[in-house]
Design a protein around this motif. Structure first.
Motif, mmCIF file in Angstrom:
data_model
loop_
_atom_site.group_PDB
_atom_site.id
_atom_site.type_symbol
_atom_site.label_atom_id
_atom_site.label_comp_id
_atom_site.label_asym_id
_atom_site.label_seq_id
_atom_site.Cartn_x
_atom_site.Cartn_y
_atom_site.Cartn_z
ATOM 1 N N PHE A 1 0.899 -1.275 0.042
ATOM 2 C CA PHE A 1 0.004 0.160 0.065
ATOM 3 C C PHE A 1 0.848 1.455 0.018
ATOM 4 O O PHE A 1 2.016 1.185 0.742
ATOM 5 N N GLU A 2 0.593 2.278 -0.980
ATOM 6 C CA GLU A 2 1.227 3.598 -0.842
ATOM 7 C C GLU A 2 0.303 4.602 -0.997
ATOM 8 O O GLU A 2 -0.284 4.837 -2.239
ATOM 9 N N ASP A 3 0.125 5.336 0.147
ATOM 10 C CA ASP A 3 -0.819 6.520 -0.058
ATOM 11 C C ASP A 3 -0.251 7.473 1.059
ATOM 12 O O ASP A 3 1.208 7.773 0.836
ATOM 13 N N GLU A 4 -1.088 7.818 2.012
ATOM 14 C CA GLU A 4 -0.338 8.657 3.247
ATOM 15 C C GLU A 4 0.579 7.959 3.923
ATOM 16 O O GLU A 4 1.468 8.364 4.826
ATOM 17 N N ILE A 5 0.564 6.496 3.826
ATOM 18 C CA ILE A 5 1.270 5.804 4.475
ATOM 19 C C ILE A 5 2.034 4.582 3.467
ATOM 20 O O ILE A 5 1.069 4.222 2.515
ATOM 21 N N ILE A 6 2.943 3.982 3.919
ATOM 22 C CA ILE A 6 3.742 3.045 2.828
ATOM 23 C C ILE A 6 3.666 1.863 3.614
ATOM 24 O O ILE A 6 4.220 1.622 4.768
ATOM 25 N N ILE A 7 3.367 0.531 3.084
ATOM 26 C CA ILE A 7 3.259 -0.511 3.836
ATOM 27 C C ILE A 7 3.944 -1.738 2.788
ATOM 28 O O ILE A 7 3.576 -1.563 1.668
ATOM 29 N N LYS A 8 4.910 -2.357 3.405
ATOM 30 C CA LYS A 8 5.794 -3.107 2.267
ATOM 31 C C LYS A 8 5.794 -4.330 3.196
ATOM 32 O O LYS A 8 5.488 -4.440 4.406
ATOM 33 N N ILE A 9 5.956 -5.466 2.585
ATOM 34 C CA ILE A 9 6.208 -6.678 2.999
ATOM 35 C C ILE A 9 7.415 -7.418 2.260
ATOM 36 O O ILE A 9 7.783 -7.280 1.301
ATOM 37 N N LYS A 10 8.436 -8.210 3.124
ATOM 38 C CA LYS A 10 9.514 -8.792 2.599
ATOM 39 C C LYS A 10 8.935 -10.207 2.125
ATOM 40 O O LYS A 10 8.222 -10.652 2.847
ATOM 41 N N ASN A 11 9.613 -10.929 1.300
ATOM 42 C CA ASN A 11 9.372 -12.555 1.197
ATOM 43 C C ASN A 11 9.555 -13.026 2.125
ATOM 44 O O ASN A 11 8.495 -13.941 2.438
ATOM 45 N N ARG A 12 10.442 -12.917 2.836
ATOM 46 C CA ARG A 12 10.761 -13.710 4.196
ATOM 47 C C ARG A 12 9.569 -13.724 5.064
ATOM 48 O O ARG A 12 9.051 -14.697 5.874
ATOM 49 N N ALA A 13 8.967 -12.256 5.244
ATOM 50 C CA ALA A 13 7.565 -12.131 6.304
ATOM 51 C C ALA A 13 6.413 -12.676 5.687
ATOM 52 O O ALA A 13 5.693 -13.397 6.326
ATOM 53 N N LEU A 14 6.431 -12.897 4.390
ATOM 54 C CA LEU A 14 4.969 -13.363 3.801
ATOM 55 C C LEU A 14 5.257 -14.728 3.732
ATOM 56 O O LEU A 14 4.278 -15.391 4.151
ATOM 57 N N LYS A 15 6.209 -15.543 3.931
ATOM 58 C CA LYS A 15 6.636 -16.952 4.100
ATOM 59 C C LYS A 15 6.290 -17.192 5.623
ATOM 60 O O LYS A 15 5.674 -18.318 5.753
ATOM 61 N N HIS A 16 6.665 -16.525 6.225
ATOM 62 C CA HIS A 16 6.564 -16.752 7.817
ATOM 63 C C HIS A 16 4.985 -16.665 8.140
ATOM 64 O O HIS A 16 4.468 -17.459 8.772
ATOM 65 N N ILE A 17 4.348 -15.863 7.443
ATOM 66 C CA ILE A 17 2.945 -15.517 7.519
ATOM 67 C C ILE A 17 2.153 -17.084 7.269
ATOM 68 O O ILE A 17 1.383 -17.383 7.845
ATOM 69 N N VAL A 18 2.735 -17.169 6.043
ATOM 70 C CA VAL A 18 2.161 -18.656 5.274
ATOM 71 C C VAL A 18 2.272 -19.634 6.266
ATOM 72 O O VAL A 18 1.406 -20.477 6.859
ATOM 73 N N GLU A 19 3.541 -20.010 6.747
ATOM 74 C CA GLU A 19 3.822 -21.072 7.643
ATOM 75 C C GLU A 19 2.964 -20.869 8.964
ATOM 76 O O GLU A 19 2.443 -21.792 9.489
ATOM 77 N N LYS A 20 3.019 -19.648 9.662
ATOM 78 C CA LYS A 20 2.194 -19.808 10.856
ATOM 79 C C LYS A 20 0.890 -19.875 10.843
ATOM 80 O O LYS A 20 0.225 -20.508 11.649
#
Length: 137
Positions: free
Chosen positions: A31-50
Motif C-alpha cells: 500500500f502506498e498513500d499517506e502511509i507506505i506498507i511493504k512486506i518482504k518475501n521472508r515475512a510473507l513466507k513466515h505468515i504462510v507458515e504460521k
C-alpha cells in the motif's frame, strides 16, 4: 500487486517450514498513500507458515491478503502502538467489525520511518480480544 502476493502464497504454501527461499529480502509494496506498507518475501513466507499451523488453507490465505488490500485501500484501519512490545511495533487493524462473525483483521507492523511500515505478521482475531487490547492501550 495482490496477484503477485497470491502467486507467492502458491509457491510458499507447499514448502516445509524453514525452507530457504530465493530473494528473501525482496520487498513488495502492499500500500502506498499517506502511509507506505511493504512486506518482504521472508515475512510473507513466515505468515504462510504460521497460518498453516493455525489450519488456514491456501484459500484462507488468499482471503486474508485480499482483505488486507481491501482494508488499506478503503482506509478503514487504525494504527495503534503496542505498548507491551518494544522496537516500534504497531498493530494495524480494521476498525469496522464483521458483526456476523465477530472477527477483526490484524496486522503487526514495524515502523521503518514516519508513515513507512513493514508487515511482520497478519491474522484474524476475535473482536473481543481487540476491544480489550484497545482499552489497555
Amino acid at each position: 500487486m495482490l496477484q503477485i502476493v497470491h502467486n507467492l502464497i502458491k509457491v510458499f504454501y507447499p514448502m516445509e517450514d524453514g525452507s530457504h527461499i530465493k530473494d528473501y529480502q525482496k520487498e513488495l509494496i502492499i500500500f502506498e498513500d499517506e502511509i507506505i506498507i511493504k512486506i518482504k518475501n521472508r515475512a510473507l513466507k513466515h505468515i504462510v507458515e504460521k497460518r498453516k499451523q493455525d489450519n488456514y488453507t491456501e484459500e484462507d490465505l488468499f482471503k486474508l491478503f485480499s482483505d488486507i488490500f481491501d482494508v488499506l485501500h478503503s482506509k478503514s484501519y487504525k494504527i495503534v502502538e503496542n505498548k507491551d512490545i518494544e522496537d516500534d511495533i504497531f498493530l494495524l487493524f480494521e476498525i469496522v467489525e464483521n458483526k456476523n462473525t465477530g472477527v477483526v483483521l490484524v496486522l503487526e507492523i514495524i515502523r521503518q520511518s514516519a508513515n513507512h511500515y513493514y508487515i511482520k505478521t497478519g491474522f484474524y482475531r476475535s473482536a473481543r480480544k481487540i476491544q480489550k487490547l484497545l482499552k489497555e492501550q
